[in-house]
Write a protein that holds these residues in place. Structure first.
Motif, PDB file in Angstrom:
ATOM      1  N   LEU A 120       0.829  -1.202   0.000  1.00  0.00           N
ATOM      2  CA  LEU A 120       0.000   0.000   0.000  1.00  0.00           C
ATOM      3  C   LEU A 120       0.866   1.256   0.000  1.00  0.00           C
ATOM      4  CD1 LEU A 120      -2.701   1.454   0.088  1.00  0.00           C
ATOM      5  CD2 LEU A 120      -2.663   1.184   2.589  1.00  0.00           C
ATOM      6  N   VAL A 121       1.873   1.312   0.836  1.00  0.00           N
ATOM      7  CA  VAL A 121       2.737   2.496   0.888  1.00  0.00           C
ATOM      8  C   VAL A 121       3.436   2.704  -0.452  1.00  0.00           C
ATOM      9  CG1 VAL A 121       4.758   3.534   2.018  1.00  0.00           C
ATOM     10  CG2 VAL A 121       3.011   2.377   3.399  1.00  0.00           C
ATOM     11  N   GLU A 122       3.873   1.618  -1.080  1.00  0.00           N
ATOM     12  CA  GLU A 122       4.533   1.718  -2.390  1.00  0.00           C
ATOM     13  C   GLU A 122       3.612   2.307  -3.452  1.00  0.00           C
ATOM     14  OE1 GLU A 122       7.604  -2.089  -2.380  1.00  0.00           O
ATOM     15  OE2 GLU A 122       5.518  -2.411  -2.948  1.00  0.00           O
ATOM     16  N   GLU A 125       0.932  12.698  -4.785  1.00  0.00           N
ATOM     17  CA  GLU A 125       0.128  13.846  -4.380  1.00  0.00           C
ATOM     18  C   GLU A 125      -0.640  13.601  -3.077  1.00  0.00           C
ATOM     19  OE1 GLU A 125      -2.204  11.584  -7.578  1.00  0.00           O
ATOM     20  OE2 GLU A 125      -0.148  12.246  -7.300  1.00  0.00           O
ATOM     21  N   LEU A 126      -0.803  12.341  -2.695  1.00  0.00           N
ATOM     22  CA  LEU A 126      -1.487  12.046  -1.435  1.00  0.00           C
ATOM     23  C   LEU A 126      -0.553  12.123  -0.234  1.00  0.00           C
ATOM     24  CD1 LEU A 126      -3.928   9.099  -2.154  1.00  0.00           C
ATOM     25  CD2 LEU A 126      -4.463  11.445  -1.530  1.00  0.00           C
ATOM     26  N   TRP A 127       0.737  11.975  -0.458  1.00  0.00           N
ATOM     27  CA  TRP A 127       1.712  11.913   0.630  1.00  0.00           C
ATOM     28  C   TRP A 127       1.598  13.113   1.568  1.00  0.00           C
ATOM     29  CZ3 TRP A 127       3.832   7.814   2.345  1.00  0.00           C
ATOM     30  CH2 TRP A 127       4.982   7.848   3.124  1.00  0.00           C
ATOM     31  N   GLU A 128       1.453  14.309   1.002  1.00  0.00           N
ATOM     32  CA  GLU A 128       1.374  15.548   1.792  1.00  0.00           C
ATOM     33  C   GLU A 128      -0.066  15.977   2.073  1.00  0.00           C
ATOM     34  OE1 GLU A 128       3.982  17.241   2.943  1.00  0.00           O
ATOM     35  OE2 GLU A 128       5.527  16.088   1.931  1.00  0.00           O
ATOM     36  N   LEU A 144      12.764   5.300  15.052  1.00  0.00           N
ATOM     37  CA  LEU A 144      11.520   5.911  14.588  1.00  0.00           C
ATOM     38  C   LEU A 144      11.824   6.735  13.342  1.00  0.00           C
ATOM     39  CD1 LEU A 144      10.095   7.225  17.993  1.00  0.00           C
ATOM     40  CD2 LEU A 144       9.450   5.131  16.789  1.00  0.00           C
ATOM     41  N   VAL A 145      10.791   6.985  12.549  1.00  0.00           N
ATOM     42  CA  VAL A 145      10.960   7.872  11.401  1.00  0.00           C
ATOM     43  C   VAL A 145      10.216   9.165  11.678  1.00  0.00           C
ATOM     44  CG1 VAL A 145      11.330   6.001   9.746  1.00  0.00           C
ATOM     45  CG2 VAL A 145       9.022   6.878  10.113  1.00  0.00           C
ATOM     46  N   ASP A 146      10.662  10.234  11.054  1.00  0.00           N
ATOM     47  CA  ASP A 146      10.077  11.561  11.241  1.00  0.00           C
ATOM     48  C   ASP A 146       8.771  11.638  10.459  1.00  0.00           C
ATOM     49  OD1 ASP A 146       9.370  14.310  11.086  1.00  0.00           O
ATOM     50  OD2 ASP A 146      11.478  14.896  11.310  1.00  0.00           O
ATOM     51  N   ARG A 147       7.686  11.794  11.167  1.00  0.00           N
ATOM     52  CA  ARG A 147       6.373  11.807  10.518  1.00  0.00           C
ATOM     53  C   ARG A 147       6.125  13.049   9.685  1.00  0.00           C
ATOM     54  NH1 ARG A 147       1.759  13.039  14.725  1.00  0.00           N
ATOM     55  NH2 ARG A 147       2.699  14.751  15.858  1.00  0.00           N
ATOM     56  N   TYR A 148       7.001  14.036   9.797  1.00  0.00           N
ATOM     57  CA  TYR A 148       6.873  15.262   9.016  1.00  0.00           C
ATOM     58  C   TYR A 148       7.756  15.256   7.766  1.00  0.00           C
ATOM     59  CZ  TYR A 148       4.718  17.000  13.286  1.00  0.00           C
ATOM     60  OH  TYR A 148       3.913  17.165  14.383  1.00  0.00           O
ATOM     61  N   LYS A 149       8.811  14.445   7.763  1.00  0.00           N
ATOM     62  CA  LYS A 149       9.804  14.562   6.701  1.00  0.00           C
ATOM     63  C   LYS A 149      10.108  13.289   5.926  1.00  0.00           C
ATOM     64  CE  LYS A 149      12.240  18.248   9.124  1.00  0.00           C
ATOM     65  NZ  LYS A 149      13.483  18.640   9.789  1.00  0.00           N
ATOM     66  N   VAL A 150       9.769  12.125   6.449  1.00  0.00           N
ATOM     67  CA  VAL A 150      10.198  10.884   5.806  1.00  0.00           C
ATOM     68  C   VAL A 150       9.652  10.789   4.383  1.00  0.00           C
ATOM     69  CG1 VAL A 150       8.307   9.395   6.595  1.00  0.00           C
ATOM     70  CG2 VAL A 150      10.574   8.415   6.193  1.00  0.00           C
ATOM     71  N   LYS A 151      10.485  10.280   3.497  1.00  0.00           N
ATOM     72  CA  LYS A 151      10.092  10.048   2.106  1.00  0.00           C
ATOM     73  C   LYS A 151       9.544   8.628   1.991  1.00  0.00           C
ATOM     74  CE  LYS A 151      13.562  13.174   0.371  1.00  0.00           C
ATOM     75  NZ  LYS A 151      14.985  13.285   0.333  1.00  0.00           N
ATOM     76  N   PRO A 152       8.690   8.392   1.002  1.00  0.00           N
ATOM     77  CA  PRO A 152       8.090   7.058   0.863  1.00  0.00           C
ATOM     78  C   PRO A 152       9.130   5.934   0.815  1.00  0.00           C
ATOM     79  CG  PRO A 152       6.989   8.593  -0.599  1.00  0.00           C
ATOM     80  CD  PRO A 152       8.158   9.330  -0.005  1.00  0.00           C
ATOM     81  N   GLU A 153      10.194   6.117   0.049  1.00  0.00           N
ATOM     82  CA  GLU A 153      11.190   5.044  -0.072  1.00  0.00           C
ATOM     83  C   GLU A 153      11.901   4.776   1.259  1.00  0.00           C
ATOM     84  OE1 GLU A 153      13.008   8.895  -1.728  1.00  0.00           O
ATOM     85  OE2 GLU A 153      11.100   7.848  -1.952  1.00  0.00           O
ATOM     86  N   ASP A 154      12.057   5.818   2.074  1.00  0.00           N
ATOM     87  CA  ASP A 154      12.677   5.630   3.388  1.00  0.00           C
ATOM     88  C   ASP A 154      11.709   4.953   4.353  1.00  0.00           C
ATOM     89  OD1 ASP A 154      15.070   6.795   2.500  1.00  0.00           O
ATOM     90  OD2 ASP A 154      14.352   8.807   3.013  1.00  0.00           O
ATOM     91  N   LEU A 155      10.430   5.272   4.237  1.00  0.00           N
ATOM     92  CA  LEU A 155       9.438   4.588   5.066  1.00  0.00           C
ATOM     93  C   LEU A 155       9.362   3.111   4.691  1.00  0.00           C
ATOM     94  CD1 LEU A 155       7.311   4.502   7.251  1.00  0.00           C
ATOM     95  CD2 LEU A 155       5.628   5.268   5.544  1.00  0.00           C
ATOM     96  N   ILE A 156       9.429   2.809   3.414  1.00  0.00           N
ATOM     97  CA  ILE A 156       9.398   1.414   2.980  1.00  0.00           C
ATOM     98  C   ILE A 156      10.579   0.650   3.578  1.00  0.00           C
ATOM     99  CG2 ILE A 156       9.652  -0.090   0.958  1.00  0.00           C
ATOM    100  CD1 ILE A 156       7.924   2.145  -0.523  1.00  0.00           C
ATOM    101  N   SER A 157      11.764   1.238   3.556  1.00  0.00           N
ATOM    102  CA  SER A 157      12.938   0.593   4.177  1.00  0.00           C
ATOM    103  C   SER A 157      12.712   0.407   5.674  1.00  0.00           C
ATOM    104  CB  SER A 157      14.189   1.428   3.947  1.00  0.00           C
ATOM    105  OG  SER A 157      14.514   1.469   2.579  1.00  0.00           O
ATOM    106  N   ALA A 158      12.145   1.424   6.310  1.00  0.00           N
ATOM    107  CA  ALA A 158      11.876   1.333   7.745  1.00  0.00           C
ATOM    108  C   ALA A 158      10.849   0.235   8.041  1.00  0.00           C
ATOM    109  CB  ALA A 158      11.393   2.680   8.272  1.00  0.00           C
TER     110      ALA A 158
END
Length: 172
Positions: A24-26, A31-34, A74-88
């Motif tokens: 789902l995150v991938e 445009e929905l990310w922000e 933890l990841v930064d809920r204000y700044k994390v990019k999708p690809e970094d969240l996927i790795s996390a």
């Protein structure tokens, strides 16, 4: 009939759930990310997606860390990019897998820790697995519904893909 290996079934079910969440995150449109969540304008879809990982980390810190299970950052809920969240999510997914495996190795339950003060979740691996999968399923549903409410109905390949557990279970 062959006996079912419950430990492998539990671990496999978690791994498939993790793949569904990552899928789902991938597939969230950029445009929905922000995008601000209707009714909660200080929250974004990114924040909701980050909750998967950061919530896992909280549980790992509470139930796993005292037993030597690594807790991802933890990841930064204000700044994390999708690809970094996927790795996390891959890291926290492995952490959750290790927690469930530890519980299986302990006779089917995760020993309570002094950090576990909530006490509303039975710590047998069946309940723990069910709780975590239900939690993530709830938030995946929120994301799909919110995308639709914001005029970004996700393609059927994505919404149908969330239910392709047989296919995703083989993608390990």
């Amino acid at each position: 009939m062959p006996s079912l290996d419950l430990q492998n079934a539990i671990l496999d079910a978690w791994e498939t759930n993790n793949r569904v969440t990552i899928f789902l995150v991938e597939h969230l449109p950029p445009e929905l990310w922000e995008a601000k969540i209707p009714g909660a304008p200080r929250r974004t879809m990114r924040m909701l997606a980050v909750h998967f990982h950061n919530s896992r980390c909280m549980w790992l810190k509470t139930l796993g860390k005292p037993h030597g299970i690594a807790v991802p950052r933890l990841v930064d809920r204000y700044k994390v990019k999708p690809e970094d969240l996927i790795s996390a999510l891959q890291l926290s997914g492995t952490g959750m897998l290790n927690l469930l495996k530890f519980g299986c190795d302990q006779g089917g339950s995760i020993p309570a820790t002094s950090s576990y003060v909530w006490r509303n979740l039975p710590l047998d691996v069946g309940h723990v697995l069910g709780y975590f999968i239900a939690h993530e399923g709830h938030h995946r549903g929120q994301i799909v519904m919110l995308a639709r409410q914001m005029g970004h109905r996700l393609p059927s390949e994505v919404t149908d893909g969330l239910w392709q557990w047989s296919r995703l279970s083989r993608e390990g």
